[in-house]
Motif scaffolding. Structure first.
Motif, PDB file in Angstrom:
ATOM      1  N   ILE A   1       0.837  -1.205   0.000  1.00  0.00           N
ATOM      2  CA  ILE A   1       0.000   0.000   0.000  1.00  0.00           C
ATOM      3  C   ILE A   1       0.877   1.263   0.000  1.00  0.00           C
ATOM      4  O   ILE A   1       0.569   2.254  -0.664  1.00  0.00           O
ATOM      5  CB  ILE A   1      -0.947  -0.008   1.232  1.00  0.00           C
ATOM      6  N   ALA A   2       1.971   1.188   0.753  1.00  0.00           N
ATOM      7  CA  ALA A   2       2.841   2.366   0.915  1.00  0.00           C
ATOM      8  C   ALA A   2       3.795   2.588  -0.248  1.00  0.00           C
ATOM      9  O   ALA A   2       4.412   3.647  -0.355  1.00  0.00           O
ATOM     10  CB  ALA A   2       3.626   2.243   2.204  1.00  0.00           C
ATOM     11  N   THR A   3       3.909   1.593  -1.138  1.00  0.00           N
ATOM     12  CA  THR A   3       4.873   1.714  -2.245  1.00  0.00           C
ATOM     13  C   THR A   3       4.220   2.343  -3.448  1.00  0.00           C
ATOM     14  O   THR A   3       3.256   1.808  -4.000  1.00  0.00           O
ATOM     15  CB  THR A   3       5.407   0.312  -2.634  1.00  0.00           C
ATOM     16  N   PRO A   4       4.727   3.473  -3.914  1.00  0.00           N
ATOM     17  CA  PRO A   4       4.166   4.123  -5.105  1.00  0.00           C
ATOM     18  C   PRO A   4       4.366   3.241  -6.337  1.00  0.00           C
ATOM     19  O   PRO A   4       5.385   2.547  -6.462  1.00  0.00           O
ATOM     20  CB  PRO A   4       4.961   5.428  -5.242  1.00  0.00           C
TER      21      PRO A   4
END
Length: 312
Positions: A306-309
């Motif tokens: 979720i946090a990885t672009p």
């Protein structure tokens, strides 16, 4: 919190599939204790055995857990009565018409979820009054839909048609897979294969070790004339294919299948003559871990995903 974690009062939107010969009270209670929703698989249990597992599960966890009930079994009425008598609050039904039991169970204060393999059956389940549906793609292990709709296509199509919470299943075993299912519209995921490969699973160690060694293409959906099932390619599977090559009738296939074939394979560890049911995602998995480790891995990877672009 989302619609599924609120519905079941669980920490993580991760449900363990109620698999035959794998999902006893040890697995179900471990998943519930780890923050997911554990399910006891009633499909491989006589009624008195199911009662014992429910009672042991209640002692092993103070968290919510449920029972998966395939409705095609002849003693389903006795099973449902045991579930009510023992105070189970969550029931997942499969392999049958959701109208048969949904309203009765809900009158008893039970949350009902139905497993489907198509949009048509998802709509029927919603009309029957279920609280949520599990949409299970063609990648899944065990008994499967005849349509061969993949999870990637099934989830958004079901999401477009229903308003109740949606649980994705079939080919999901990692945090990234969980994230992908939610992007497609799922509120939660149900994992079978990943939890079959845990120390707490009730299946035989021979079976678990075999799962850790499977590769891409080592399973196949077959026996559509009886009930479609995804099997590992072993001698028993080859016997089925030989029967097909000789123009086998439904009766011929039943004769090849025989009785207690799944128990022989998954529970007793006969990897040659047994019926070995598992999902395609087993080809990705190489380690037998504890449930706690598995859930920790899934949630850690999910949060990282979720946090990885996304790079273009």
């Amino acid at each position: 919190m989302n619609r599924i974690t609120r519905l079941f009062n669980i920490k993580y939107p991760v449900i363990q599939g109620g698999m035959i010969w794998n999902s006893g009270y040890k697995l179900a209670s471990a998943v519930s204790n780890a923050g997911g929703l554990g399910l006891i698989g009633a499909g491989s249990m006589y009624p008195d055995v199911l009662r014992e597992h429910i009672q042991k599960c209640k002692k092993a966890t103070d968290k919510p857990f449920g029972v998966n009930v395939p409705m095609l079994y002849p003693n389903v009425e006795e099973i449902m009565q045991i579930i009510i008598d023992e105070g189970v609050k969550i029931v997942f039904t499969s392999a049958g018409n959701p109208k048969t039991w949904t309203s009765y169970l809900k009158e008893k204060g039970i949350t009902v979820v139905h497993v489907v393999s198509s949009t048509k059956f998802a709509l029927k389940a919603q009309e029957a009054g279920v609280d949520a549906v599990v949409a299970e793609g063609f990648e899944a292990g065990g008994h499967n839909g005849r349509e061969e709709s993949t999870t990637l296509t099934l989830i958004p199509m079901v999401k477009q048609q229903i308003s109740i919470p949606l649980i994705a299943a079939g080919g999901i075993a990692t945090g990234r897979g969980m994230h992908a299912a939610m992007i497609l519209g799922a509120d939660a995921v149900q994992m079978g294969t990943r939890f079959a490969m845990t120390t707490e699973s009730s299946s035989h160690n021979n079976f678990k070790q075999m799962l850790a060694e499977l590769g891409e293409g080592d399973t196949h959906l077959t026996l559509k004339e009886l009930a479609p099932v995804r099997l590992i390619k072993n001698k028993f599977y080859n016997d089925i294919q030989e029967a097909y090559a000789k123009g086998a009738t439904v009766e011929d296939l039943k004769a090849v299948l025989g009785r207690a074939r799944a128990k022989k394979g998954m529970f007793e560890g006969d990897l040659i003559e047994g019926e070995l049911e598992i999902g395609q995602i087993a080809g990705l998995l190489t380690e037998i871990k504890s449930v706690h480790e598995v859930v920790d891995d899934i949630i850690k990877e999910f949060k990282e995903s979720i946090a990885t672009p996304i790079s273009y």
